[in-house]
Design a protein around this motif. Structure first.
Motif, PDB file in Angstrom:
ATOM      1  N   GLU A  71      -7.003 -11.438   1.437  1.00  0.00           N
ATOM      2  CA  GLU A  71      -5.951 -10.561   0.929  1.00  0.00           C
ATOM      3  C   GLU A  71      -4.616 -11.088   1.418  1.00  0.00           C
ATOM      4  O   GLU A  71      -4.432 -11.286   2.624  1.00  0.00           O
ATOM      5  N   ILE A  72      -3.725 -11.306   0.481  1.00  0.00           N
ATOM      6  CA  ILE A  72      -2.431 -11.899   0.794  1.00  0.00           C
ATOM      7  C   ILE A  72      -1.334 -10.943   0.351  1.00  0.00           C
ATOM      8  O   ILE A  72      -1.212 -10.659  -0.843  1.00  0.00           O
ATOM      9  N   GLU A  73      -0.568 -10.459   1.316  1.00  0.00           N
ATOM     10  CA  GLU A  73       0.576  -9.603   0.989  1.00  0.00           C
ATOM     11  C   GLU A  73       1.759 -10.507   0.698  1.00  0.00           C
ATOM     12  O   GLU A  73       2.111 -11.371   1.507  1.00  0.00           O
TER      13      GLU A  73
ATOM     14  N   SER B 205       3.684  -6.613  -9.378  1.00  0.00           N
ATOM     15  CA  SER B 205       4.811  -6.446  -8.452  1.00  0.00           C
ATOM     16  C   SER B 205       5.775  -5.355  -8.901  1.00  0.00           C
ATOM     17  O   SER B 205       6.585  -4.886  -8.108  1.00  0.00           O
ATOM     18  N   GLN B 206       5.686  -4.930 -10.155  1.00  0.00           N
ATOM     19  CA  GLN B 206       6.534  -3.827 -10.613  1.00  0.00           C
ATOM     20  C   GLN B 206       5.884  -2.474 -10.359  1.00  0.00           C
ATOM     21  O   GLN B 206       6.548  -1.455 -10.396  1.00  0.00           O
ATOM     22  N   MET B 207       4.573  -2.470 -10.098  1.00  0.00           N
ATOM     23  CA  MET B 207       3.880  -1.212  -9.807  1.00  0.00           C
ATOM     24  C   MET B 207       3.697  -0.992  -8.313  1.00  0.00           C
ATOM     25  O   MET B 207       3.562   0.138  -7.870  1.00  0.00           O
ATOM     26  N   GLN B 208       3.653  -2.063  -7.535  1.00  0.00           N
ATOM     27  CA  GLN B 208       3.387  -1.968  -6.106  1.00  0.00           C
ATOM     28  C   GLN B 208       4.592  -2.438  -5.310  1.00  0.00           C
ATOM     29  O   GLN B 208       5.156  -3.485  -5.605  1.00  0.00           O
ATOM     30  N   GLU B 209       4.941  -1.672  -4.287  1.00  0.00           N
ATOM     31  CA  GLU B 209       6.064  -2.055  -3.433  1.00  0.00           C
ATOM     32  C   GLU B 209       5.767  -3.341  -2.679  1.00  0.00           C
ATOM     33  O   GLU B 209       6.615  -4.223  -2.550  1.00  0.00           O
ATOM     34  N   THR B 210       4.550  -3.447  -2.160  1.00  0.00           N
ATOM     35  CA  THR B 210       4.113  -4.670  -1.492  1.00  0.00           C
ATOM     36  C   THR B 210       2.826  -5.137  -2.180  1.00  0.00           C
ATOM     37  O   THR B 210       1.732  -4.753  -1.785  1.00  0.00           O
ATOM     38  N   PRO B 211       2.953  -5.960  -3.218  1.00  0.00           N
ATOM     39  CA  PRO B 211       1.768  -6.392  -3.961  1.00  0.00           C
ATOM     40  C   PRO B 211       0.840  -7.261  -3.126  1.00  0.00           C
ATOM     41  O   PRO B 211       1.283  -7.989  -2.242  1.00  0.00           O
ATOM     42  N   ILE B 212      -0.436  -7.144  -3.442  1.00  0.00           N
ATOM     43  CA  ILE B 212      -1.482  -7.892  -2.746  1.00  0.00           C
ATOM     44  C   ILE B 212      -2.180  -8.813  -3.743  1.00  0.00           C
ATOM     45  O   ILE B 212      -2.554  -8.397  -4.835  1.00  0.00           O
ATOM     46  N   LEU B 213      -2.332 -10.061  -3.353  1.00  0.00           N
ATOM     47  CA  LEU B 213      -3.145 -11.014  -4.088  1.00  0.00           C
ATOM     48  C   LEU B 213      -4.495 -11.045  -3.377  1.00  0.00           C
ATOM     49  O   LEU B 213      -4.559 -11.313  -2.176  1.00  0.00           O
TER      50      LEU B 213
END
Length: 167
Positions: free
Chosen positions: A98-100, A131-139
């Protein structure tokens, strides 16, 4: 996509929540005015509960979608993405990374998959939050085998990566 949704529903926060939940879950609106996940019909009550809104907000959101050709084209063509293996990875002996990512996230998917492939590790699945739905998106990257924690420092050298978890 988000600009369209926000413009059409800007005066109605509950309808925006419904539209966001539908996109998050891959739910589509069919010609019959019903909501589906693939070929599974979703009840208004279930969607209302998931979106945290009243059932009337579901009905009014669907009505607006049906009456607007641009929205209908968008919501009629949404498809669910399928099973995310993250929660069952340990059970089936897969690895999870998981990459923030920060706001400067261009090229992170390419850089991380390049690093993984150079280590000879097969990737089974990759999922990037919007990235438009999550403040800190996770890959999230699921690998054929569990990953060695030594790779964390190499991931952190990639521009735009804030945090890495491997399990």
């Amino acid at each position: 996509m988000w600009e369209i949704i926000e413009e059409k529903f800007k005066k109605y926060p509950a309808r925006i929540r419904v539209a966001e939940k539908m996109i998050e879950l891959g739910l589509s609106v069919h010609e019959n005015g019903k909501v589906y996940c693939g070929n599974l019909k979703i009840s208004d009550k279930a969607l209302a509960t998931a979106a945290g809104v009243d059932r009337r907000a579901i009905k009014s959101t669907i009505k607006i979608i049906e009456e607007d050709p641009e929205l209908f084209d968008l919501f009629n063509n949404i498809m669910p993405a399928g099973t995310l293996l993250k929660n069952i990875a340990k059970i089936v002996d897969l690895g999870v990374i998981e990459i923030e990512v920060g706001s400067d996230n261009e090229g992170i998917l390419a850089a991380t998959t390049d690093l993984i492939s150079k280590k000879g590790i097969n990737i089974r699945q990759a999922y990037a939050e919007d990235s438009q739905m999550q403040e800190t998106p996770i890959l999230t990257i699921i690998t054929e085998n569990p990953i060695n924690g030594d790779l964390i420092s190499e991931f952190l050298k990639i521009k735009g990566i804030n945090r890495v978890s491997i399990y």
